[in-house]
Write a protein that holds these residues in place. Structure first.
Motif, PDB file in Angstrom:
ATOM      1  N   THR A   1      15.266  17.783  -1.821  1.00 34.91           N
ATOM      2  CA  THR A   1      14.019  17.073  -2.474  1.00 34.91           C
ATOM      3  C   THR A   1      15.514  16.284  -3.537  1.00 34.91           C
ATOM      4  N   VAL A   2      15.138  14.924  -3.177  1.00 35.75           N
ATOM      5  CA  VAL A   2      15.852  13.997  -4.439  1.00 35.75           C
ATOM      6  C   VAL A   2      14.792  13.499  -5.771  1.00 35.75           C
TER       7      VAL A   2
ATOM      8  N   ASN B   1      -2.589  10.315   1.982  1.00 38.81           N
ATOM      9  CA  ASN B   1      -1.577   9.047   1.873  1.00 38.81           C
ATOM     10  C   ASN B   1      -2.262   7.992   0.874  1.00 38.81           C
ATOM     11  N   GLU B   2      -1.578   7.585  -0.871  1.00 37.99           N
ATOM     12  CA  GLU B   2      -2.524   6.413  -1.428  1.00 37.99           C
ATOM     13  C   GLU B   2      -1.668   5.756  -2.439  1.00 37.99           C
ATOM     14  N   MET B   3      -1.748   4.187  -2.100  1.00 38.46           N
ATOM     15  CA  MET B   3      -1.329   3.579  -3.198  1.00 38.46           C
ATOM     16  C   MET B   3      -2.068   2.937  -4.042  1.00 38.46           C
ATOM     17  N   THR B   4      -1.798   2.783  -5.551  1.00 36.28           N
ATOM     18  CA  THR B   4      -2.856   2.607  -6.407  1.00 36.28           C
ATOM     19  C   THR B   4      -2.330   1.644  -7.006  1.00 36.28           C
ATOM     20  N   LEU B   5      -3.123   0.948  -7.610  1.00 36.01           N
ATOM     21  CA  LEU B   5      -2.523  -0.484  -8.198  1.00 36.01           C
ATOM     22  C   LEU B   5      -3.356  -0.883  -9.478  1.00 36.01           C
TER      23      LEU B   5
ATOM     24  N   LYS C   1       2.153   7.575  -3.225  1.00 34.38           N
ATOM     25  CA  LYS C   1       1.689   9.153  -3.159  1.00 34.38           C
ATOM     26  C   LYS C   1       1.686   9.441  -1.632  1.00 34.38           C
ATOM     27  N   ILE C   2       2.722  10.171  -1.475  1.00 32.55           N
ATOM     28  CA  ILE C   2       2.812  11.003   0.395  1.00 32.55           C
ATOM     29  C   ILE C   2       2.595  11.771   0.277  1.00 32.55           C
ATOM     30  N   ASP C   3       2.050  12.618   1.584  1.00 27.29           N
ATOM     31  CA  ASP C   3       1.963  14.141   1.835  1.00 27.29           C
ATOM     32  C   ASP C   3       1.721  14.227   3.826  1.00 27.29           C
ATOM     33  N   ASP C   4       2.505  13.817   4.278  1.00 25.20           N
ATOM     34  CA  ASP C   4       2.421  13.801   5.469  1.00 25.20           C
ATOM     35  C   ASP C   4       3.864  13.959   6.214  1.00 25.20           C
ATOM     36  N   ASN C   5       3.796  13.907   7.772  1.00 24.13           N
ATOM     37  CA  ASN C   5       4.324  14.844   8.868  1.00 24.13           C
ATOM     38  C   ASN C   5       5.638  14.790   8.276  1.00 24.13           C
ATOM     39  N   ASP C   6       6.183  15.739   7.358  1.00 27.54           N
ATOM     40  CA  ASP C   6       7.192  16.618   6.593  1.00 27.54           C
ATOM     41  C   ASP C   6       7.672  15.266   5.540  1.00 27.54           C
ATOM     42  N   MET C   7       6.857  14.671   5.136  1.00 26.13           N
ATOM     43  CA  MET C   7       7.855  13.370   3.963  1.00 26.13           C
ATOM     44  C   MET C   7       6.722  13.689   3.141  1.00 26.13           C
ATOM     45  N   LYS C   8       6.825  14.256   1.280  1.00 22.39           N
ATOM     46  CA  LYS C   8       6.437  14.426   0.600  1.00 22.39           C
ATOM     47  C   LYS C   8       7.148  12.613  -0.285  1.00 22.39           C
ATOM     48  N   LEU C   9       6.836  12.493  -1.278  1.00 20.38           N
ATOM     49  CA  LEU C   9       6.648  11.003  -2.554  1.00 20.38           C
ATOM     50  C   LEU C   9       5.961  11.248  -3.458  1.00 20.38           C
ATOM     51  N   ASP C  10       6.313  10.806  -4.666  1.00 15.85           N
ATOM     52  CA  ASP C  10       5.227  11.092  -5.563  1.00 15.85           C
ATOM     53  C   ASP C  10       6.267   9.745  -6.702  1.00 15.85           C
ATOM     54  N   LEU C  11       5.767   8.392  -6.497  1.00 21.88           N
ATOM     55  CA  LEU C  11       6.421   7.561  -7.394  1.00 21.88           C
ATOM     56  C   LEU C  11       5.093   7.261  -7.765  1.00 21.88           C
ATOM     57  N   THR C  12       5.722   6.759  -9.299  1.00 26.11           N
ATOM     58  CA  THR C  12       5.435   5.913 -10.156  1.00 26.11           C
ATOM     59  C   THR C  12       6.027   4.480 -10.719  1.00 26.11           C
ATOM     60  N   MET C  13       5.470   3.378 -10.668  1.00 27.55           N
ATOM     61  CA  MET C  13       6.632   2.288 -11.409  1.00 27.55           C
ATOM     62  C   MET C  13       5.519   1.482 -12.341  1.00 27.55           C
ATOM     63  N   ARG C  14       6.242   0.711 -13.264  1.00 25.36           N
ATOM     64  CA  ARG C  14       5.535   0.501 -14.203  1.00 25.36           C
ATOM     65  C   ARG C  14       6.256  -1.250 -13.987  1.00 25.36           C
ATOM     66  N   GLY C  15       5.395  -2.282 -13.597  1.00 26.98           N
ATOM     67  CA  GLY C  15       5.477  -4.358 -13.820  1.00 26.98           C
ATOM     68  C   GLY C  15       6.491  -4.336 -15.368  1.00 26.98           C
ATOM     69  N   TRP C  16       6.992  -5.102 -14.258  1.00 27.13           N
ATOM     70  CA  TRP C  16       7.580  -6.026 -15.706  1.00 27.13           C
ATOM     71  C   TRP C  16       6.539  -7.156 -16.371  1.00 27.13           C
TER      72      TRP C  16
ATOM     73  N   PHE D   1      10.907   2.037 -10.995  1.00 29.78           N
ATOM     74  CA  PHE D   1      10.222   3.023 -10.887  1.00 29.78           C
ATOM     75  C   PHE D   1      10.852   4.399 -11.744  1.00 29.78           C
ATOM     76  N   GLU D   2      10.019   5.854 -11.068  1.00 28.32           N
ATOM     77  CA  GLU D   2      10.578   6.561 -11.201  1.00 28.32           C
ATOM     78  C   GLU D   2       9.646   7.874  -9.331  1.00 28.32           C
ATOM     79  N   ALA D   3      10.875   8.623  -9.377  1.00 29.08           N
ATOM     80  CA  ALA D   3      10.094   8.900  -7.936  1.00 29.08           C
ATOM     81  C   ALA D   3      10.882  10.296  -7.756  1.00 29.08           C
ATOM     82  N   GLU D   4       9.937  10.764  -7.142  1.00 28.83           N
ATOM     83  CA  GLU D   4      10.533  12.471  -6.624  1.00 28.83           C
ATOM     84  C   GLU D   4      10.329  12.714  -4.340  1.00 28.83           C
ATOM     85  N   MET D   5      11.201  12.452  -4.299  1.00 31.43           N
ATOM     86  CA  MET D   5      11.262  12.547  -2.617  1.00 31.43           C
ATOM     87  C   MET D   5      11.477  14.150  -1.957  1.00 31.43           C
TER      88      MET D   5
END
Length: 363
Positions: free
Chosen positions: A191-192, A121-125, A133-148, A181-185
């Motif tokens: 899948t949401v 799992n990764e968090m990058t700023l 990006k999370i891919d672990d223990n039945d969880m997948k999350l792909d998120l991008t967020m752009r700061g103000w 942000f935009e994300a897919e979980m």
């Protein structure tokens, strides 16, 4: 024992001692300063109760409320641990929790990439761009967020000492006071896709939170053109009983203040019969700064998440854990917001919407 340590780790990650004293900060220069890549990286420490947490908080346009924690701690029988946890609330529903445990050796950071990593799992700023990006223990999350804003912010150097010896402290960095942000979980076979507003901060503690504080009150309020985030902590009487606040307020175009000065009046106590706690469900808030003023009332519409980590342990372990950490419970609330903002000579602006409120009772 593993479950006991996990609970204590989660308690310490709420945020962050001996001898009563006023808190101390290195208050030279400007109070609101830009965060750096070094601030985002791990602050390695040998303290027995060292804990570090990176927390993203998301509110989707559809009404999802999500708290994501990357955690690292020295707490443990041998070497401590690392891991992730999430509180996930679907619109109108009660929260569900997810977590993944890892070893300290599974944690790494890379300042050249602006990345922290726990297992897969990764968090990058980088600048104003965040990816998770999370891919672990039945969880997948792909998120991008752009700061103000092009940077995050810290109060002076981000460090707050909690005793006169300056050997007990916490760091607090608001790496992204507000972002879109935009994300897919994908979780539990569904899948949401989501989009909305978000926030990212980062705490470093060298003592258990429960040692030095009794209560916490927080708000993250995402209006279309303004954002407010504050954390207020009531210290234990052994540490002077002082109330400590870190509050950020900004418009879409510029940060307006990062301060330790707000007026907060929590009220309307609700009773938690299970833990015996009373917690506040209404916050009256006011603050002002260079060229602006704000007044607000945040009042709970509903309790969507009650997290009593000690209660998740077997009965025989609960008594042991309470000796370490009391009986902390986090109450997360959807709050109706009634906010008035005045900038310069402009007419006051009335804002509404929904705020993400938390009250944490450690007694």
């Amino acid at each position: 024992m593993k479950r006991l340590l996990t609970a204590i780790v989660l308690i310490a990650a709420l945020l962050p001692i001996n001898g009563a004293a006023k808190v101390i900060v290195n208050s030279e220069g400007e109070a609101m300063r830009a965060t750096t890549t070094k601030d985002f990286m791990r602050h390695k420490h040998k303290a027995k109760y060292y804990t570090e947490s990176w927390t993203a908080i998301l509110q989707s346009t559809e009404g999802h409320l999500i708290y994501i924690n990357f955690l690292l701690t020295n707490l443990g029988v041998v070497e401590g641990s690392s891991g992730l946890s999430m509180s996930i609330t679907f619109p109108g529903e009660q929260a569900k929790s997810w977590s993944a445990e890892h070893k300290v050796a599974d944690f790494s950071d890379d300042s050249s990439k602006g990345m922290i990593k726990i297992g897969p799992n990764e968090m990058t700023l980088k600048g104003r761009n965040l990816t998770i990006k999370i891919d672990d223990n039945d969880m997948k999350l792909d998120l991008t967020m752009r700061g103000w804003y092009p940077t995050g912010y810290k109060f002076y150097d981000g460090k707050t000492f909690l005793n006169d010896k300056k050997n007990r402290y916490f760091y607090h960095f608001i790496h992204m006071p507000r972002g879109d942000f935009e994300a897919e979980m994908t979780w539990e076979g569904k899948t949401v896709r989501m989009k909305g507003a978000g926030y990212l901060d980062h705490m470093v503690n060298n003592r258990l939170t429960s040692e030095w504080s009794r209560r916490w009150w927080t708000v993250r309020y995402f209006a279309p053109n303004y954002t407010l985030a504050f954390i207020t902590m009531q210290l234990d009487k052994k540490f002077g009983g002082e109330t400590v606040t870190r509050a950020f307020f900004g418009s879409r175009t510029k940060p307006l203040a990062l301060t330790d000065q707000i007026e907060l009046k929590p009220s309307d106590l609700a009773t938690d019969s299970k833990a015996g706690h009373k917690y506040h469900t209404k916050y009256d808030v006011s603050m002002s700064g260079d060229g602006f003023s704000l007044s607000a009332v945040f009042k709970s519409k509903r309790l969507h998440d009650r997290d009593g980590v000690i209660e998740k342990l077997p009965k025989i372990q609960q008594g042991i854990a309470k000796m370490f950490a009391g009986n902390p419970v986090t109450y997360r609330l959807e709050g109706a917001a009634d906010v008035t903002v005045t900038e310069g000579t402009e007419a006051p602006k009335k804002l509404g919407g929904t705020a993400m409120m938390e009250t944490i009772v450690i007694e």
